[in-house]
Design a protein around this motif. Structure first.
Motif, short mmCIF file in Angstrom:
data_model
loop_
_atom_site.label_atom_id
_atom_site.label_comp_id
_atom_site.label_asym_id
_atom_site.label_seq_id
_atom_site.Cartn_x
_atom_site.Cartn_y
_atom_site.Cartn_z
N GLY A 1 0.82 -1.21 0.00
CA GLY A 1 0.00 0.00 0.00
C GLY A 1 0.86 1.26 0.00
O GLY A 1 0.63 2.19 -0.79
N ASN A 2 1.84 1.26 0.86
CA ASN A 2 2.71 2.43 0.98
C ASN A 2 3.53 2.64 -0.29
O ASN A 2 3.72 3.76 -0.76
CB ASN A 2 3.62 2.24 2.20
N LEU A 3 3.98 1.54 -0.87
CA LEU A 3 4.77 1.62 -2.09
C LEU A 3 3.95 2.28 -3.22
O LEU A 3 4.40 3.20 -3.91
CB LEU A 3 5.22 0.21 -2.51
N VAL A 4 2.73 1.77 -3.39
CA VAL A 4 1.88 2.31 -4.45
C VAL A 4 1.65 3.80 -4.20
O VAL A 4 1.78 4.63 -5.10
CB VAL A 4 0.52 1.56 -4.50
N SER A 5 1.34 4.13 -2.96
CA SER A 5 1.01 5.52 -2.67
C SER A 5 2.21 6.44 -2.92
O SER A 5 2.06 7.53 -3.48
CB SER A 5 0.47 5.57 -1.24
N ARG A 6 3.41 5.98 -2.55
CA ARG A 6 4.60 6.81 -2.80
C ARG A 6 4.77 7.08 -4.30
O ARG A 6 4.95 8.22 -4.73
CB ARG A 6 5.87 6.08 -2.33
N VAL A 7 4.69 6.03 -5.08
CA VAL A 7 4.98 6.18 -6.52
C VAL A 7 3.88 6.99 -7.21
O VAL A 7 4.16 7.92 -7.97
CB VAL A 7 5.18 4.78 -7.16
N VAL A 8 2.62 6.67 -6.90
CA VAL A 8 1.53 7.39 -7.57
C VAL A 8 1.59 8.87 -7.19
O VAL A 8 1.45 9.75 -8.05
CB VAL A 8 0.16 6.75 -7.22
N ASN A 9 1.83 9.14 -5.93
CA ASN A 9 1.91 10.56 -5.51
C ASN A 9 3.06 11.29 -6.19
O ASN A 9 2.92 12.44 -6.60
CB ASN A 9 2.05 10.64 -3.99
N MET A 10 4.20 10.62 -6.33
CA MET A 10 5.34 11.29 -6.97
C MET A 10 5.09 11.52 -8.46
O MET A 10 5.49 12.55 -9.00
CB MET A 10 6.63 10.50 -6.73
N VAL A 11 4.44 10.58 -9.10
CA VAL A 11 4.15 10.78 -10.54
C VAL A 11 3.22 11.99 -10.68
O VAL A 11 3.37 12.81 -11.59
CB VAL A 11 3.55 9.50 -11.18
N HIS A 12 2.29 12.13 -9.75
CA HIS A 12 1.42 13.32 -9.78
C HIS A 12 2.23 14.58 -9.49
O HIS A 12 2.09 15.59 -10.18
CB HIS A 12 0.28 13.16 -8.77
N LYS A 13 3.07 14.50 -8.48
CA LYS A 13 3.79 15.69 -8.03
C LYS A 13 4.79 16.18 -9.08
O LYS A 13 4.86 17.36 -9.39
CB LYS A 13 4.51 15.35 -6.72
N TYR A 14 5.56 15.24 -9.62
CA TYR A 14 6.65 15.66 -10.52
C TYR A 14 6.25 15.69 -11.99
O TYR A 14 6.88 16.36 -12.79
CB TYR A 14 7.88 14.76 -10.33
N PHE A 15 5.23 14.89 -12.35
CA PHE A 15 4.93 14.78 -13.79
C PHE A 15 3.46 15.02 -14.12
O PHE A 15 2.97 14.58 -15.16
CB PHE A 15 5.38 13.40 -14.31
N GLY A 16 2.78 15.68 -13.20
CA GLY A 16 1.38 16.00 -13.45
C GLY A 16 0.54 14.75 -13.69
O GLY A 16 -0.47 14.80 -14.39
N GLY A 17 0.95 13.62 -13.13
CA GLY A 17 0.16 12.39 -13.22
C GLY A 17 0.38 11.63 -14.52
O GLY A 17 -0.35 10.68 -14.81
N VAL A 18 1.37 12.03 -15.33
CA VAL A 18 1.60 11.33 -16.60
C VAL A 18 2.92 10.56 -16.51
O VAL A 18 3.95 11.11 -16.11
CB VAL A 18 1.65 12.35 -17.77
N VAL A 19 2.87 9.28 -16.87
CA VAL A 19 4.07 8.44 -16.75
C VAL A 19 5.16 8.97 -17.68
O VAL A 19 4.93 9.13 -18.88
CB VAL A 19 3.75 6.97 -17.09
N PRO A 20 6.34 9.25 -17.13
CA PRO A 20 7.41 9.78 -17.98
C PRO A 20 8.11 8.68 -18.78
O PRO A 20 7.95 7.50 -18.49
CB PRO A 20 8.38 10.39 -16.96
N GLU A 21 8.88 9.11 -19.74
CA GLU A 21 9.72 8.18 -20.52
C GLU A 21 10.87 7.75 -19.61
O GLU A 21 11.52 8.60 -18.99
CB GLU A 21 10.26 8.98 -21.72
N ALA A 22 11.16 6.44 -19.53
CA ALA A 22 12.20 6.00 -18.58
C ALA A 22 13.60 6.41 -19.04
O ALA A 22 14.48 6.65 -18.22
CB ALA A 22 12.13 4.48 -18.43
N GLY A 23 13.81 6.46 -20.33
CA GLY A 23 15.16 6.73 -20.84
C GLY A 23 16.03 5.50 -20.66
O GLY A 23 15.53 4.40 -20.40
#
Ligand code: MSP
Length: 724
Positions: A402-424
Motif C-alpha cells: 500500500g505504501n509503495l503504491v502511494s509513494r509512486v503514484v503521488n510522486m508521478v502526480h507531483k513531478y509529472f502531473g500524473g503522466v508516466v514519464p519516458e524511462a530513458g
C-alpha cells in the motif's frame, strides 16, 4: 458390467487430469476443420483450446453459522478461480450448502424450527457472507433444491440398476456429528471426532464398496496427482489397503433427506447426497440442453478442494460411486489443513470460532484473503491470531504494498502531473530490478499452481521490498546539491517509470488474492478496470514495459490504512458480542438466557471477607476461564466392571458429548435420562476406564461420605446455556 468386476473405463480410458473432458488436441483439430475464421486473437484461441477448469469447495453443513475455517477454503478456491479466469481458461467455481441428514434435523429441532426453515436461514448466511466478501462462485448449490434431488435420485437409480446397490440391514455404530458409519463396538467413540457414537439397527441399502478396493488402488497408483498432498494420499491408500466393506447408503430412522427412488421410507445417506452436488450442480439428472452442455463441458472437475478430515469421503466413496456410475473421475482432490484458534481446530463445537465478518468489518476482505493465503502453509494446519493478522496487515499491506503504491503514484502526480514519464536509458539498479521482477513473474505462477500460495506471495513481497529499497536508494524526491537539474529530472523519470512498471507487474500477479485493492491500484496506474483486464488477458501479459510513457495515472486513493492499537480490540469485542448470542440464536429457541451480560459486566457478588483456609481466592478472570453449561442427559448407562462410573451422553444444544461421572452408587441410570445438569464444558478430555470423558458433571458433595447431589435448576433452562 457386473458388480465386483473392475469397471471398464478404469482399464480402458485415461480419464484423469484437470478438465480432461476437453482434449486440446481435439479442439485444435476442430479449429483446423472449420472454426478458424472465428478466432480473433490468441486469447480467444486460448479460451477455445484450454481445458475447462472446474473447482469446487466442500458444501458446508448448515448446523452452524459460517466461520473463518469455512471462509478459508472458499477464499482459496476463489483466488484459484480468479487466476484461471484471468488466464483465459473457461472456469466454473462451485460452492454451496449441505442441508440434509440427522445432524441438521437434530440441530433444527433443538432450535425449535423445521429443518427446512433452519437450513434456509443458515444457507442464506453462507451465501450472504460470500457475497459480502466479494467471492465469485459461478453457482451456489443447496442440497434441498429440486435440481439436486433429481440428480441424486438419478445417481441412486443408475447404481442400483447396474447392480451396485442391494438391500440389507445395518447394525452398528454411527457418528451423527460426522455422519459416519463407525466400525467399532457399541459405546466406542467416533475415531474421527471422539464424540460418542450411537447404535443404529436399520434396514438399509448398501453400496458394493468392497468391489472397488482394487480398482481404487490401481487408480491411485496410476494417478499420483489424484490425492494431494502426498501425506493424504498415503493415508487414503493405507485405509483402502486395510480393506473396504460395503457401505450403507440409505437411512430409515429419520426422514430429513432425499427419498430413495421407488422406496420412499428410505432417505439417501447424507454423504452420497452431498458428494453428488459436484455433478448435480452442473446439470446431471436434467435433460435441459443447457444443463447437458454444462455437464459435458465441465465434468470431470479439475479440483475438489476439501478439508483434510473429509478426504476419505472424497477419495474413496466418491470415486467408487463415479466408477460404478460409469462417470469420469475428478482430476484431483486437494486437502487443506485446519485453521486453528487457541491451538485447536476452529469449530463451533469447541466454541473457538472467529467470524470472517469481524475481520472484514475492521480490516476488509483483502486483508483476510492475504493473511490466510500468506500465513498458512497450504495443506498444513495454521494458527489464526489477531496479533499475527494485524502484524501481516500492517507489515505487508499497509507499510508494504500500500505504501509503495502511494509513494509512486503521488510522486508521478507531483513531478509529472500524473503522466508516466519516458524511462530513458536504464542504469544498473533499474536493470537489476527488472531482472528481479522478471524472475518473480516466472516463479510466481508455478508456485501458485502447486498450491504454494505462501511461497508465491513471499516471493512477490520480496519484489515489493526490492522496489521499496530501490526507491529509497535512488531518492527521487531529494536532489543533492552537486547533481545537475537535468540529471535529477532524468533520474526522476527513470526511477518513477521503473517503479511504476514494477508495481504494474506486482498488481497483476496479486489480483487473485487482493481483488479489491488491485482494482483501486489498477485505476491509479491509469489501466482502467481490473476485472475487465482480467477477462481480456491483460493480467497475464506480463512482459516488462507494459506501462507506456504518457499513461495518465488516476487519483491516489488510500489502500490499506494502518491498523492502530484499537483494531485488535474492536475485533475481539465484535467476537465477544457475537459469542454471547451465538449459542442461543443457533441452537435454542430461548435466546434470553444466553444474551445475559458477560460475567465481567455483572455487579460482583459480595465476597466472603475471610477466605476459607486452604482455598485461595481467585479473581473474576480466573472464574471466567471455567465454562459451565447446562446439559441434558440423553443416555446413561453403567460402565462394566466399574461400580462407581456411569457413562453419560449429554446434549449441549450445539453438540452432544460423552462424559463419565462417578455417581453410579447414588443414581439409577434410567432415572437420569432427560435430566438437566451443569457441566464443566471446557475441561480437557481424559480417559476413565478406557472411555473418553469430555467434561465433568457438577454435584454438591454431601455428608461424611461426600455423596454427590447433582446441581440443577428449578426453572426450565435451554441446553447449552452458560452459567456466569
Ligand atoms: N458437509 C460436509 C462436506 C460435504 S462435501 C461433499 C462437511 N461440512 S463442514 O461444514 O463440516 O465442513 C466443510 C469444510 O469446512 C471442510 O472442508 C472442513 O475441513 C472445513 N472447515 C471447517 N472448519 C475448519 C477449520 N477450522 N479450518 C479449515 N477448514 C475447516 O464436512
Amino acid at each position: 458390467m457386473g458388480a465386483g468386476s473392475v469397471p471398464e473405463w478404469v482399464r480402458g480410458r485415461a480419464v484423469c487430469g484437470a478438465g480432461q473432458g476437453h482434449s486440446v488436441k481435439m479442439e485444435k483439430m476442430r479449429l483446423r476443420q472449420g472454426n478458424r475464421a472465428c478466432v480473433a486473437n490468441p486469447r480467444e484461441l486460448m479460451a477455445i483450446v484450454s481445458k475447462p477448469f472446474y473447482i469446487t469447495t466442500p458444501i458446508y453443513y448448515v448446523n452452524a453459522r459460517p466461520h473463518l475455517g469455512h471462509a478459508y477454503s472458499t477464499i482459496v478456491c476463489d483466488a484459484i478461480a480468479r487466476a484461471k479466469r484471468s488466464q483465459g481458461v473457461p472456469t466454473w467455481f462451485l460452492t454451496g450448502t449441505d442441508e440434509h441428514g440427522q445432524k441438521i434435523e437434530r440441530s433444527a429441532a433443538l432450535a425449535g424450527r423445521t429443518p427446512a426453515e433452519f437450513a434456509a436461514a443458515i444457507s442464506g448466511e453462507f451465501r450472504n457472507l460470500w457475497q459480502r466478501l466479494g467471492l465469485t462462485p459461478d453457482d451456489f448449490i443447496r442440497t434441498t433444491e429440486d435440481r439436486h434431488k433429481r440428480g441424486v435420485q438419478k445417481l441412486f437409480r443408475v447404481l442400483r440398476d447396474k447392480g451396485f446397490i442391494y438391500k440389507g440391514r445395518y447394525t452398528g455404530q454411527y457418528c451423527v456429528s460426522d455422519e459416519l458409519y463407525v466400525d467399532a463396538p457399541a459405546g466406542s467413540p467416533c475415531p474421527d471426532c471422539g464424540r460418542p457414537t450411537e447404535t443404529v439397527s436399520e434396514e438399509n441399502y448398501f453400496f458394493k464398496l468392497s468391489a472397488f478396493e482394487r480398482p481404487l488402488l490401481e487408480y491411485y497408483e496410476a494417478h499420483p496427482e489424484f490425492i494431494q498432498p502426498e501425506a493424504r494420499r498415503n493415508e487414503v491408500m493405507a485405509f483402502v489397503r486395510g480393506g473396504l466393506k460395503d457401505l450403507s447408503v440409505s437411512r430409515t430412522s429419520f426422514s430429513w433427506g432425499i427419498p430413495v427412488p421407488d422406496d420412499e421410507k428410505h432417505v439417501v445417506y447424507v454423504w452420497m447426497d452431498a458428494l453428488a452436488n459436484y455433478i448435480t450442480a452442473l446439470g446431471y439428472g436434467s435433460d435441459a440442453p443447457e444443463d447437458k452442455a454444462r455437464f459435458e463441458k465441465f465434468w470431470p472437475a479439475s479440483v475438489h478442494l476439501v478439508g483434510k478430515e473429509i478426504i476419505r469421503f472424497h477419495c474413496v466413496y466418491w470415486p467408487a460411486f463415479l466408477m460404478a456410475a460409469g462417470l469420469p473421475l475428478p482430476g484431483a482432490v486437494v486437502a487443506n489443513g485446519w485453521l486453528l484458534f487457541d491451538k485447536s481446530k476452529m469449530s463451533k463445537s469447541v466454541g473457538n470460532i472467529v467470524r470472517a465478518e469481524t475481520v472484514h468489518e475492521v480490516l476488509g476482505a483483502d486483508a483476510l484473503r492475504y493473511f490466510l493465503m500468506r500465513e498458512i502453509s497450504f495443506g498444513h494446519d495454521g494458527n489464526f491470531t489477531f496479533e499475527a493478522l494485524i502484524q501481516r496487515y500492517n507489515g505487508d499491506l499497509a507499510n508494504g504494498y500500500g505504501n509503495l503504491v502511494s509513494r509512486v503514484v503521488n510522486m508521478v502526480h507531483k513531478y509529472f502531473g500524473g503522466v508516466v514519464p519516458e524511462a530513458g536509458a536504464l542504469g544498473e539498479p533499474e536493470l537489476a530490478l527488472k531482472k528481479t521482477a522478471q524472475e518473480t513473474v516466472a516463479a510466481y505462477g508455478p508456485m501458485f499452481e502447486r498450491y504454494d500460495f505462501a511461497g508465491a506471495l513471499g516471493t512477490l513481497w520480496t519484489l515489493v521490498a526490492a522496489v521499496d529499497g530501490y526507491l529509497t536508494a535512488s531518492a527521487p524526491w531529494k536532489k543533492p546539491a552537486d547533481r545537475a537539474e537535468e540529471d535529477h529530472a532524468a533520474l526522476q523519470r527513470r526511477v518513477l517509470a521503473t517503479a511504476g512498471e514494477a508495481i504494474r507487474l506486482i498488481t497483476a500477479l496479486v489480483y487473485p488474492v487482493l481483488p479489491e485493492a488491485t482494482a483501486k491500484v489498477w485505476r491509479q496506474l491509469g489501466q482502467g478496470e481490473i476485472e475487465q483486464a482480467a477477462t481480456s488477458g491483460q493480467l497475464t501479459e506480463l512482459a516488462w514495459g507494459g506501462l507506456g510513457a504518457g499513461t495518465h495515472f488516476g487519483e491516489p486513493a488510500p489502500l490499506f490504512p494502518r491498523a492502530e492499537k484499537d483494531a485488535m480490540e474492536r475485533m475481539q469485542n465484535l467476537e465477544n458480542e457475537n459469542n454471547l448470542t451465538a449459542v442461543a440464536a443457533v441452537s435454542t429457541a430461548a435466546p434470553a438466557a444466553e444474551a445475559a451480560p458477560a460475567a465481567a459486566e455483572v455487579p460482583a457478588a459480595p465476597v466472603a471477607a475471610t477466605p476459607i483456609e486452604g482455598i485461595a481466592q481467585i479473581g473474576i478472570e480466573d472464574f471466567t476461564k471455567v465454562e459451565l453449561r447446562v446439559a441434558q442427559i440423553l443416555v446413561a448407562e453403567r460402565v462394566p466392571k466399574a461400580d462407581k462410573l456411569l457413562r453419560l451422553e449429554v446434549d449441549l444444544g450445539y453438540e452432544q458429548r460423552q462424559i463419565c461421572a462417578g455417581i453410579a452408587q447414588y443414581y439409577e441410570p434410567e432415572k437420569l435420562v432427560g435430566r438437566k445438569v451443569v457441566i464443566v464444558a471446557n475441561l480437557a478430555p481424559r480417559k476413565l476406564r478406557g472411555l473418553e470423558s469430555n467434561g465433568m458433571v457438577l454435584a454438591a458433595s454431601v455428608g461424611d461420605q461426600g455423596a454427590p447431589v447433582l446441581a440443577g435448576f428449578l426453572e426450565d433452562v435451554p441446553n447449552g446455556a452458560r452459567l456466569k
